[in-house]
Design a protein around this motif. Sequence first.
Motif, PDB file in Angstrom:
ATOM      1  N   PRO A   1       0.839  -1.212   0.000  1.00 21.79           N
ATOM      2  CA  PRO A   1       0.000   0.000   0.000  1.00 21.79           C
ATOM      3  C   PRO A   1       0.867   1.251   0.000  1.00 21.79           C
ATOM      4  O   PRO A   1       1.783   1.389   0.805  1.00 21.79           O
ATOM      5  N   LEU A   2       0.581   2.171  -0.904  1.00 24.94           N
ATOM      6  CA  LEU A   2       1.315   3.419  -1.005  1.00 24.94           C
ATOM      7  C   LEU A   2       0.373   4.583  -0.724  1.00 24.94           C
ATOM      8  O   LEU A   2      -0.756   4.615  -1.214  1.00 24.94           O
ATOM      9  N   VAL A   3       0.852   5.530   0.063  1.00 23.32           N
ATOM     10  CA  VAL A   3       0.026   6.661   0.472  1.00 23.32           C
ATOM     11  C   VAL A   3      -0.029   7.686  -0.655  1.00 23.32           C
ATOM     12  O   VAL A   3       1.003   8.039  -1.243  1.00 23.32           O
TER      13      VAL A   3
ATOM     14  N   VAL B   1      -4.925   5.464  -0.516  1.00 19.79           N
ATOM     15  CA  VAL B   1      -3.967   4.378  -0.739  1.00 19.79           C
ATOM     16  C   VAL B   1      -4.083   3.875  -2.168  1.00 19.79           C
ATOM     17  O   VAL B   1      -5.195   3.638  -2.667  1.00 19.79           O
ATOM     18  N   ALA B   2      -2.941   3.724  -2.810  1.00 21.43           N
ATOM     19  CA  ALA B   2      -2.840   3.011  -4.082  1.00 21.43           C
ATOM     20  C   ALA B   2      -2.082   1.710  -3.826  1.00 21.43           C
ATOM     21  O   ALA B   2      -1.008   1.719  -3.211  1.00 21.43           O
ATOM     22  N   VAL B   3      -2.640   0.594  -4.254  1.00 24.77           N
ATOM     23  CA  VAL B   3      -2.049  -0.718  -4.016  1.00 24.77           C
ATOM     24  C   VAL B   3      -1.294  -1.145  -5.269  1.00 24.77           C
ATOM     25  O   VAL B   3      -1.841  -1.114  -6.382  1.00 24.77           O
ATOM     26  N   VAL B   4      -0.027  -1.551  -5.093  1.00 25.38           N
ATOM     27  CA  VAL B   4       0.809  -2.010  -6.204  1.00 25.38           C
ATOM     28  C   VAL B   4       1.309  -3.419  -5.884  1.00 25.38           C
ATOM     29  O   VAL B   4       1.439  -3.789  -4.708  1.00 25.38           O
ATOM     30  N   PRO B   5       1.620  -4.222  -6.895  1.00 24.49           N
ATOM     31  CA  PRO B   5       2.106  -5.592  -6.636  1.00 24.49           C
ATOM     32  C   PRO B   5       3.535  -5.590  -6.120  1.00 24.49           C
ATOM     33  O   PRO B   5       4.339  -4.713  -6.443  1.00 24.49           O
ATOM     34  N   ARG B   6       3.854  -6.591  -5.302  1.00 25.91           N
ATOM     35  CA  ARG B   6       5.207  -6.795  -4.791  1.00 25.91           C
ATOM     36  C   ARG B   6       5.814  -8.020  -5.450  1.00 25.91           C
ATOM     37  O   ARG B   6       5.143  -9.041  -5.649  1.00 25.91           O
ATOM     38  N   ALA B   7       7.095  -7.929  -5.752  1.00 27.55           N
ATOM     39  CA  ALA B   7       7.807  -9.092  -6.277  1.00 27.55           C
ATOM     40  C   ALA B   7       8.141 -10.044  -5.122  1.00 27.55           C
ATOM     41  O   ALA B   7       7.976  -9.710  -3.947  1.00 27.55           O
ATOM     42  N   ARG B   8       8.618 -11.227  -5.474  1.00 29.88           N
ATOM     43  CA  ARG B   8       8.928 -12.201  -4.426  1.00 29.88           C
ATOM     44  C   ARG B   8      10.051 -11.736  -3.507  1.00 29.88           C
ATOM     45  O   ARG B   8      10.124 -12.153  -2.350  1.00 29.88           O
ATOM     46  N   ASP B   9      10.948 -10.896  -4.033  1.00 24.52           N
ATOM     47  CA  ASP B   9      12.022 -10.389  -3.181  1.00 24.52           C
ATOM     48  C   ASP B   9      11.604  -9.173  -2.380  1.00 24.52           C
ATOM     49  O   ASP B   9      12.424  -8.551  -1.695  1.00 24.52           O
TER      50      ASP B   9
ATOM     51  N   ALA C   1       3.590   8.076  -2.320  1.00 21.73           N
ATOM     52  CA  ALA C   1       4.676   8.028  -1.349  1.00 21.73           C
ATOM     53  C   ALA C   1       5.057   6.583  -1.074  1.00 21.73           C
ATOM     54  O   ALA C   1       4.188   5.731  -0.873  1.00 21.73           O
ATOM     55  N   THR C   2       6.357   6.295  -1.057  1.00 23.12           N
ATOM     56  CA  THR C   2       6.807   4.911  -0.895  1.00 23.12           C
ATOM     57  C   THR C   2       6.802   4.454   0.548  1.00 23.12           C
ATOM     58  O   THR C   2       6.767   3.258   0.807  1.00 23.12           O
ATOM     59  N   HIS C   3       6.825   5.358   1.496  1.00 23.95           N
ATOM     60  CA  HIS C   3       6.903   4.966   2.904  1.00 23.95           C
ATOM     61  C   HIS C   3       5.731   5.572   3.670  1.00 23.95           C
ATOM     62  O   HIS C   3       5.442   6.762   3.537  1.00 23.95           O
ATOM     63  N   GLY C   4       5.098   4.751   4.479  1.00 26.88           N
ATOM     64  CA  GLY C   4       4.024   5.218   5.337  1.00 26.88           C
ATOM     65  C   GLY C   4       4.288   4.860   6.782  1.00 26.88           C
ATOM     66  O   GLY C   4       3.347   4.585   7.540  1.00 26.88           O
ATOM     67  N   ASP C   5       5.590   4.861   7.192  1.00 24.45           N
ATOM     68  CA  ASP C   5       5.939   4.428   8.547  1.00 24.45           C
ATOM     69  C   ASP C   5       5.333   5.350   9.596  1.00 24.45           C
ATOM     70  O   ASP C   5       4.850   4.886  10.637  1.00 24.45           O
TER      71      ASP C   5
END
Length: 575
Positions: free
Chosen positions: A158-160, A262-270, A280-284
Amino acid sequence: RRMARDDDSAAAGEWAWVIRRAPVAPGTCRAVEQCAVSALRSGDSELARWALGRARGDLIAEFPCETTARTAAAILATPLDTRGALAVNTPPIRPESYLSDNWCAVLTAVRAARPELSEVRLKNRLQAASYSPDEINLPPVDGFDDLRWAVRLLGAEPLVVASDRIEEMLGQGRPVLFRDPVRRSWGVVVWAAPKSDAVLWLDYGRWDRDRERPLSQAEVRQLVSSAEPAEQDRGRVRAEVSRLGSMSLLRASLAVDGDWAVAVVPRARDGTFTAPPGAATHGDALALLWQARHAVEKRAYLLGTRLAGRLAAGRPRDEILAIGALGLRSLGPPDPARRPSPDADRAAAGLLRPGGLEGLSPWALREIDEMAARLPAVSCESHREALERLRAWDPDDAGILERLLARAPIEGSGEETVRLALDMTRAKSFSPDSILWALRVIALSKPETPAARGALVALIRHIPILVPDAKGMPGSRANLAPYCAARAALSAGPREAVAWWRRATEIDPKNFPYQRRLAEALAAAGETAEAATARARQQELAGVERCGGGPDEEGATGEEETDDGEGLMTREAQR
């Protein structure tokens, strides 16, 4: 059926047929909205304008349609030009018994980001998150911390994004997941028209979960073969949960709690992923904020304040510290081991000052609402202000209106209490218990005003079980006291009022306001001896009305109240 087949033009005509034949009916609000949805999607702006114009005052006065009316007014203020509309093909996930509304919305966003995963495979992955080995029992998905855990579990990220980037994400072919901060529900934006204010999103809170029907042959084959649901099944779900909204109102709602979606993008296996432009790449920091909020919600106040201490200075941090400090006070005598920080004490003191609720998020307002019943430091005025602010964002929420009316001062109040009582009964679809409560509240306010008398007449007419018998009394004894109070308020003269107040006090002899009104009516009718007796009985029942009265508690909110001769007797004192 036409909406499920994406036949928007024909569906708009069918909805218009419904509206013309039922201009003021329980389903008219939904018909107005869905007619506008179909008309906008088919490009018929004139029909959409006609449908939105049906959300008028006579409809709002009878049914909980104020939210629909606000949306209609915001959209009608724009050109309603749907050329160049941004639409994302988002196959909606079909609801299941083990999926909450929020989980359905999250799965739909993940399914759009990972189309290679079938719906059945996606749901099978939920077994890893289940509390029980025998069935899927999922934790709630509330804040961004819950969302990030759930989305990562399903192989996505999830990306903000800010609310002003929603249309940009739709233009990239990505649906946008958002959390309504007032209703605490997740939705998926799937369509927007940049030249108008209209936006369409999927709202799983609309799905009728009480519907019971047998499985079709196609569904049985799907379960056996783990195949994808048929396209007509997806269309049926989309037609069921589609909602018309206003982009300006949506942005204003998101702005009260950080302005994030939130925009949801796929994650690779790594674990790597590609962030689209504008996300935004970080939502810590956002995840930490929600971890602190959830700790406070679970009454882990010390943990919540410590987590909030790691946040950047600002209003979200201060409100968590303040509510955490108030919560620690509610646990009992101060303990040095769990004493809040000086910053938390200062924030709590500022929260309880006049004007301290200005700018609070809906989360903080709901926490104040929850804590008010067990924390004397939260005054009735602060509690009512918190509820009023929530009501301003969600005017059709029956729970907010019910609690607000329970905290409102009843005796001596005027038109505002009358309007609040009517709003509560309308939001509860004029249920018998809500009408009986409203009858009592209005009869004890200022019933001589035209607004109060009109409201009493309308409420009595709305409730079928109060149809009087040959003696002019309703059928059930449990309904008699509020009904008699309403009839006394509507009486033509003092003697008729005395007769009805006598009946009310005979049925509910320990009700202080009824005894007081009986004494007043007797004095007005010249019955001085009986009026003195009624006043003596009134003095015996006198108590303190701290925060108004609910449907079952005649104004009592605590068990340690004193007698000053003006309030209502508590239930503990009655026992």
